[in-house]
Design a protein around this motif. Structure first.
Motif, PDB file in Angstrom:
ATOM      1  N   SER A 190      -4.279  -7.218   5.723  1.00 33.93           N
ATOM      2  CA  SER A 190      -4.264  -7.504   7.243  1.00 33.93           C
ATOM      3  C   SER A 190      -5.287  -8.614   7.326  1.00 33.93           C
ATOM      4  O   SER A 190      -5.283  -9.264   8.455  1.00 33.93           O
ATOM      5  N   GLY A 191      -6.326  -8.825   6.492  1.00 35.39           N
ATOM      6  CA  GLY A 191      -7.247 -10.007   6.593  1.00 35.39           C
ATOM      7  C   GLY A 191      -6.627 -11.275   6.391  1.00 35.39           C
ATOM      8  O   GLY A 191      -7.170 -12.348   6.853  1.00 35.39           O
ATOM      9  N   PHE A 192      -5.355 -11.498   5.941  1.00 35.78           N
ATOM     10  CA  PHE A 192      -4.791 -12.699   5.863  1.00 35.78           C
ATOM     11  C   PHE A 192      -3.693 -12.831   6.988  1.00 35.78           C
ATOM     12  O   PHE A 192      -2.949 -14.066   7.203  1.00 35.78           O
ATOM     13  N   GLY A 193      -3.380 -12.006   8.032  1.00 31.16           N
ATOM     14  CA  GLY A 193      -2.492 -12.198   9.132  1.00 31.16           C
ATOM     15  C   GLY A 193      -1.864 -10.792   9.382  1.00 31.16           C
ATOM     16  O   GLY A 193      -1.720  -9.989   8.521  1.00 31.16           O
ATOM     17  N   PRO A 194      -1.150 -10.695  10.532  1.00 31.41           N
ATOM     18  CA  PRO A 194      -0.729  -9.552  10.917  1.00 31.41           C
ATOM     19  C   PRO A 194       0.589  -9.039   9.968  1.00 31.41           C
ATOM     20  O   PRO A 194       0.724  -7.669   9.619  1.00 31.41           O
ATOM     21  N   HIS A 195       1.201 -10.028   9.274  1.00 32.90           N
ATOM     22  CA  HIS A 195       2.102  -9.596   8.458  1.00 32.90           C
ATOM     23  C   HIS A 195       1.585  -9.131   7.116  1.00 32.90           C
ATOM     24  O   HIS A 195       2.168  -8.985   6.269  1.00 32.90           O
ATOM     25  N   GLY A 196       0.457  -9.126   7.063  1.00 36.27           N
ATOM     26  CA  GLY A 196      -0.242  -8.898   5.656  1.00 36.27           C
ATOM     27  C   GLY A 196      -0.730  -7.245   5.711  1.00 36.27           C
ATOM     28  O   GLY A 196      -0.869  -6.669   4.908  1.00 36.27           O
ATOM     29  N   GLU A 197      -0.534  -6.604   6.901  1.00 35.35           N
ATOM     30  CA  GLU A 197      -0.664  -5.038   6.840  1.00 35.35           C
ATOM     31  C   GLU A 197       0.157  -4.535   6.041  1.00 35.35           C
ATOM     32  O   GLU A 197       1.411  -4.732   6.102  1.00 35.35           O
ATOM     33  N   HIS A 198      -0.400  -3.347   5.565  1.00 32.24           N
ATOM     34  CA  HIS A 198       0.330  -2.304   4.439  1.00 32.24           C
ATOM     35  C   HIS A 198       0.481  -3.153   3.219  1.00 32.24           C
ATOM     36  O   HIS A 198       1.397  -2.789   2.311  1.00 32.24           O
ATOM     37  N   PHE A 199      -0.355  -4.431   2.929  1.00 35.99           N
ATOM     38  CA  PHE A 199      -0.175  -4.770   1.577  1.00 35.99           C
ATOM     39  C   PHE A 199      -1.562  -5.081   1.232  1.00 35.99           C
ATOM     40  O   PHE A 199      -2.552  -4.867   1.810  1.00 35.99           O
ATOM     41  N   PHE A 200      -1.742  -5.500   0.053  1.00 34.15           N
ATOM     42  CA  PHE A 200      -3.139  -5.619  -0.666  1.00 34.15           C
ATOM     43  C   PHE A 200      -3.010  -6.618  -1.865  1.00 34.15           C
ATOM     44  O   PHE A 200      -2.038  -6.842  -2.473  1.00 34.15           O
ATOM     45  N   ARG A 201      -3.888  -7.571  -1.886  1.00 35.68           N
ATOM     46  CA  ARG A 201      -4.068  -8.552  -2.737  1.00 35.68           C
ATOM     47  C   ARG A 201      -5.164  -8.211  -3.866  1.00 35.68           C
ATOM     48  O   ARG A 201      -6.145  -7.847  -3.862  1.00 35.68           O
ATOM     49  N   LEU A 202      -4.587  -8.311  -5.200  1.00 37.88           N
ATOM     50  CA  LEU A 202      -5.615  -8.213  -6.404  1.00 37.88           C
ATOM     51  C   LEU A 202      -5.331  -9.502  -7.101  1.00 37.88           C
ATOM     52  O   LEU A 202      -4.419 -10.241  -7.180  1.00 37.88           O
ATOM     53  N   THR A 227       0.733  -1.134   0.057  1.00 34.43           N
ATOM     54  CA  THR A 227      -0.052   0.089  -0.081  1.00 34.43           C
ATOM     55  C   THR A 227       0.935   1.363   0.002  1.00 34.43           C
ATOM     56  O   THR A 227       1.836   1.331   0.649  1.00 34.43           O
ATOM     57  N   PRO A 228       0.442   2.334  -0.686  1.00 36.35           N
ATOM     58  CA  PRO A 228       1.137   3.752  -0.805  1.00 36.35           C
ATOM     59  C   PRO A 228       1.441   4.234   0.687  1.00 36.35           C
ATOM     60  O   PRO A 228       0.470   4.110   1.551  1.00 36.35           O
ATOM     61  N   GLY A 229       2.677   4.698   0.966  1.00 34.83           N
ATOM     62  CA  GLY A 229       2.866   5.378   2.318  1.00 34.83           C
ATOM     63  C   GLY A 229       2.651   4.500   3.356  1.00 34.83           C
ATOM     64  O   GLY A 229       3.072   3.446   3.350  1.00 34.83           O
ATOM     65  N   GLU A 230       1.892   5.051   4.243  1.00 35.82           N
ATOM     66  CA  GLU A 230       1.642   4.490   5.579  1.00 35.82           C
ATOM     67  C   GLU A 230       0.204   4.067   5.569  1.00 35.82           C
ATOM     68  O   GLU A 230      -0.273   3.626   6.895  1.00 35.82           O
ATOM     69  N   MET A 231      -0.532   4.198   4.665  1.00 34.06           N
ATOM     70  CA  MET A 231      -1.963   3.633   4.659  1.00 34.06           C
ATOM     71  C   MET A 231      -2.171   2.115   5.086  1.00 34.06           C
ATOM     72  O   MET A 231      -1.223   1.112   4.652  1.00 34.06           O
ATOM     73  N   THR A 232      -3.019   1.810   5.929  1.00 30.99           N
ATOM     74  CA  THR A 232      -3.309   0.397   6.209  1.00 30.99           C
ATOM     75  C   THR A 232      -4.107  -0.380   4.849  1.00 30.99           C
ATOM     76  O   THR A 232      -4.468   0.451   4.184  1.00 30.99           O
ATOM     77  N   SER A 233      -3.964  -1.464   5.299  1.00 30.63           N
ATOM     78  CA  SER A 233      -4.456  -2.173   4.067  1.00 30.63           C
ATOM     79  C   SER A 233      -6.111  -1.872   3.931  1.00 30.63           C
ATOM     80  O   SER A 233      -6.636  -1.771   2.676  1.00 30.63           O
ATOM     81  N   TRP A 234      -6.822  -1.612   5.039  1.00 26.98           N
ATOM     82  CA  TRP A 234      -8.214  -1.269   4.898  1.00 26.98           C
ATOM     83  C   TRP A 234      -8.437   0.208   4.480  1.00 26.98           C
ATOM     84  O   TRP A 234      -9.351   0.366   3.848  1.00 26.98           O
ATOM     85  N   GLU A 235      -7.513   1.048   4.918  1.00 24.91           N
ATOM     86  CA  GLU A 235      -7.423   2.476   4.489  1.00 24.91           C
ATOM     87  C   GLU A 235      -7.395   2.463   2.999  1.00 24.91           C
ATOM     88  O   GLU A 235      -8.374   3.037   1.969  1.00 24.91           O
ATOM     89  N   PHE A 236      -6.481   1.701   2.517  1.00 25.07           N
ATOM     90  CA  PHE A 236      -6.280   1.623   1.014  1.00 25.07           C
ATOM     91  C   PHE A 236      -7.421   0.926   0.350  1.00 25.07           C
ATOM     92  O   PHE A 236      -8.183   1.281  -0.766  1.00 25.07           O
ATOM     93  N   PHE A 237      -8.064  -0.028   0.865  1.00 24.91           N
ATOM     94  CA  PHE A 237      -9.405  -0.681   0.180  1.00 24.91           C
ATOM     95  C   PHE A 237     -10.413   0.417   0.240  1.00 24.91           C
ATOM     96  O   PHE A 237     -11.041   0.484  -0.878  1.00 24.91           O
TER      97      PHE A 237
END
Length: 432
Positions: A388-400, A363-373
């Motif tokens: 973040s829905g896939f686990g703690p280390h998924g925060e700041h990432f996004f799946r397409l 995710t861009p910058g410091e956006m959380t994954s839900w903010e980016f969603f």
């Protein structure tokens, strides 16, 4: 006094994809004029291939004739499908798997959630982080974990195996202590990362040394393009004594609506236990085959996948079916390559998309994954899945996902690039 299974109350919120569906539905209701492009849930969009359609029609006709009608099928599934799987998925790759070790089901999701029932509640569970939520959630429901720890955004009593940029999103073998149940998924959902044969062999060796059992999810094996990456854990020496493999027809053949999968439980996979015989009351110590437990669970709680669907599954292994399903996989991987290449060129940090139909996007910058969603949904009309829905280390990432149509995939990427340019959102650690 009536009670409930309070383990369900340990789970925060609802199932990840249910939450996404509710958010999207609410936004669409308020903004009916917006055309939303969905690259979130990993559902296929291409129609079933001709070989499968032909098999379905023939099987339906059989069910309409007295001579060929079928009722309940064999508990493990029809031999014609299990034998086809052995020939193509295993024997062709040098794997020693027999038809009676394959249990046909209504999908890998069901098996990945149900398989934990044959294990004791005292077992320590290890899951990749991030990973498909069903592995963890069903163990929570069973009572095999502690409470949810808000500080670490995970459950106490669970061994999380961090999969990060630093380690190439590959789970590392624990240095301290042991774990009893190990869930591995390669190609991984959501990161798209794969385990090479040496990496997977190391896990097999670890499991055999420590008496652990690996639950290996091979749902996306058809998307592997890289040489040296196993399509089955049974390509590794010693896997028959420590591993259960889950297979799926959903993504390799588009069966998300038909529902068909399989669990492979080798006869060599045993664990020594002491128990009291229900027939004689005697104390017995023996090496119990896990296949025996799964056979009992399967026969007690499941009546089998429909005959017509199993015939469709058999058609996947025909020469025509193999050619046609490979073409479908190639279609989705073309989408994945488009997403990966164009988003990377636009300045996004992206992973995956080479051995799996998923793009793992920072995710861009410091956006959380839900903010980016939320911002992608409301400002670009594009739906993805918060990491973040896939686990703690998924925060700041996004799946397409690459399972959309090619046209929608191109349009979604164009919207994301336009959104990035308009908002000035970059990949620095400061959201502009």
């Amino acid at each position: 006094m009536f009670t409930i299974n309070e383990n369900y109350l340990k789970l925060p919120g609802s199932y990840l994809f249910s939450t996404i569906a509710k958010k999207v539905s609410a936004y669409q209701e308020e903004n009916p004029e917006v055309e939303i492009i969905r690259l979130g849930i990993g559902d296929v969009t291409q129609p079933l291939c001709p070989a499968v359609i032909g098999a379905l029609h023939r099987a339906v006709d059989e069910m309409g004739q007295q001579e060929t009608f079928r009722g309940y099928g064999p508990e493990n599934g029809y031999a014609f499908l299990r034998e086809a799987m052995v020939r193509t998925d295993y024997a062709a790759r040098g794997c020693d798997i027999r038809p009676d070790e394959i249990f046909i089901s209504d999908g890998a999701k069901s098996d990945s959630g149900n398989i934990q029932e044959i294990f004791g509640l005292s077992n320590t569970v290890a899951v990749c982080d991030p990973v498909y939520p069903v592995y963890l959630d069903t163990n929570v429901m069973a009572g095999r974990t502690g409470e949810y720890n808000r500080e670490k955004a995970g459950f106490d009593g669970v061994l999380y195996l961090p999969c990060s940029e630093e380690n190439g999103f590959a789970p590392q073998i624990p240095e301290d202590g042991t774990c009893d149940l190990i869930y591995l998924c390669s190609p991984n959902n959501p990161t798209g990362a794969v385990l090479t044969k040496p990496q997977l062999q190391a896990w097999v060796d670890y499991a055999n040394r420590n008496g652990a059992v690996i639950i290996f999810d091979a749902a996306y094996e058809a998307y592997i393009t890289q040489p040296g990456v196993p399509h089955s854990i049974y390509e590794c020496e010693g896997a028959r004594t420590c591993a259960i493999e889950l297979r799926s027809f959903s993504k390799n053949a588009g069966f998300t609506g038909l529902r068909l999968g399989a669990a492979v439980v080798p006869a060599d996979l045993t664990r020594t236990v002491t128990y009291t015989s229900p027939e004689t009351g005697e104390t017995i110590t023996e090496a119990v085959p896990l296949q025996r437990l799964w056979t009992r669970r399967h026969g007690t709680k499941f009546n089998g996948a429909p005959y017509i669907v199993q015939r469709a599954g058999e058609a996947v292994y025909s020469p025509e079916g193999q050619e046609q399903t490979r073409a479908q996989v190639a279609y989705y991987m073309r989408n994945a390559a488009y997403i990966r290449t164009h988003l990377a060129d636009a300045g996004f940090t992206v992973y995956g998309g080479e051995n799996a139909p998923y793009i793992w996007l920072r995710t861009p910058g410091e956006m959380t994954s839900w903010e980016f969603f939320d911002r992608l949904l409301t400002e670009a009309g594009v739906v993805g899945t918060p990491g973040s829905g896939f686990g703690p280390h998924g925060e700041h990432f996004f799946r397409l996902t690459a399972f959309g149509t090619y046209e929608n995939t191109v349009a979604a990427v164009e919207r994301m690039i336009q959104w990035k340019n308009q908002t000035g959102s970059g990949d620095s650690h400061e959201d502009k």
